[in-house]
Design a protein around this motif. Sequence first.
Motif, short mmCIF file in Angstrom:
data_model
loop_
_atom_site.label_atom_id
_atom_site.label_comp_id
_atom_site.label_asym_id
_atom_site.label_seq_id
_atom_site.Cartn_x
_atom_site.Cartn_y
_atom_site.Cartn_z
N LYS A 378 61.40 78.72 47.10
CA LYS A 378 59.58 78.19 47.32
C LYS A 378 59.14 79.86 47.52
CE LYS A 378 61.16 74.02 47.96
NZ LYS A 378 60.61 72.77 49.19
N LEU A 379 58.61 79.72 47.33
CA LEU A 379 57.15 80.68 48.27
C LEU A 379 56.08 80.68 49.19
CD1 LEU A 379 55.73 82.32 44.59
CD2 LEU A 379 57.34 83.78 46.27
N VAL A 380 56.58 80.68 49.92
CA VAL A 380 55.64 79.90 51.57
C VAL A 380 56.16 81.28 52.51
CG1 VAL A 380 56.72 77.83 50.99
CG2 VAL A 380 58.27 79.67 52.29
N ASN A 381 55.20 81.34 53.21
CA ASN A 381 54.51 82.05 54.53
C ASN A 381 55.69 81.49 55.75
OD1 ASN A 381 52.92 83.37 52.77
ND2 ASN A 381 51.20 81.97 53.40
N ASP A 382 56.43 80.66 55.43
CA ASP A 382 57.85 80.87 56.76
C ASP A 382 58.67 81.15 55.99
OD1 ASP A 382 57.72 78.46 55.63
OD2 ASP A 382 57.42 76.93 56.45
N SER A 383 60.06 81.10 56.99
CA SER A 383 60.95 81.84 57.02
C SER A 383 62.49 81.07 57.20
CB SER A 383 61.61 83.20 57.20
OG SER A 383 60.94 84.06 56.73
#
Length: 454
Positions: A378-383
């Motif tokens: 997924k394109l998300v800003n957390d990891s």
Amino acid sequence: MPRLRIAAGLIAGLFAISAHAASSAPDVSRHQAQIDKIVAEISPKRIENYVRKLVSFETRHTMSDTTSDTTGIGAARRWIRAELERCGAGTGLSVDFDSHIAPVSARISRPTEIVNVVATLPGAQEASKDRVYVVSGHYDSRNTDVMDATGKAPGANDDASGTAAVMEMACVMARYKFDATLVFMAVAAEEQGLLGAGHWAKTAREKNLNVAGMFTNDIIGSSRADDGRIDNKQVRLFAQSIPATKEMSEAVRQLVATGGENDSPSRQLARHVKEQGERYVKGFKVNVIQRHDRYLRGGDHMPFLEQGYAALRFTEPNEDFSHQHQNLRTENGKVYGDLTDFVDYDYTAKVARVNAAALASLALAPAAPQGVKVRTDKLVNDSTLVWQANPEPDVAGYRIVWRETTAAGWQGSKFVGNVTEATVNLSKDNYFFGVQAVDKDGNVSPATYPAPLR
């Protein structure tokens, strides 16, 4: 309104999990009493005695006399073995010769028996005893002419200093228990082409031994540079990034593809050594050099690197080449040769203490986690990172560590509990991550770099 309550509940739950993990986190910053004792017991005087005894054999050239009881490499290796057996008596330390016949080559003029002296301290934890950490120094010496097998070649710094440090570590650490296995080696024929270390490393790979880390100590005896400067407060630690091979393994390919060239197993090991060494040896710096060795040079860690093991080299901060690979002589008032007068035994002991602290912390800690990956679906800003559970029974949980892409060492960390998946509110675009295993006493493994999970 119900949707807001659900979201608030989820947030509260996440904070509760985070708070619980933090409250149950072992103290990873405290000193381990056993390691403090080991470090304190390393003796400069014993190291000096070992160096002087090795020098007394006049030459330890690989092709020197093997029958005399007082001169040559044969007498040296028999003394090393006897001394390790003496100091290890009543402990679990076992001492053996590891030998093979080297054929004629560029630096071997006749078939020659190459003999390593290997002292093994078995691990005490069932889940960890097959994990092995190796530390070595080379006990052979040489003159200006690498084929000179009869001239005096004292080799006080190169490398009686490293051999003495390894002997001192073996004798001190044999009296303690560790989860993993420690191997202390005095290897031969480094000067003739890394032959002793090469044979042991190749055999280890053939036996599929789990060598989780290797240190070599080579030229660790002098704090004085060739221009007279004294630097007794740091040591160089050489750590390889990407191996210089024609073909990349899949693991190396993933490092390169994700910008992880600075996160090789050897670099992860070096970070651990630096952290633990500087923690237990106050006022002493472990200066990680991001090369596999000095420029276009090499040492006994290189055969281990070639076999795919994480391996590092310790070397003093400034070499004096007039006391290295030189025939004994005095020219224009300047003394040439690798003599005991030029060894700083207090400095050598500091380097040995860094080695011992790092080895002990590694052998007491869990193994570095396996199967570490970062989710990329997924394109998300957390990891989100996932990993396999460690087998050790005393694992308390795991810690995620991170640093900015321009930083050499870890800058932040979060204990996430005894789980196999966790999320941090940091972008995988901007940070490098690692996962460490932590036991109930606060011993921490080296970090494992995550591969992409697609």
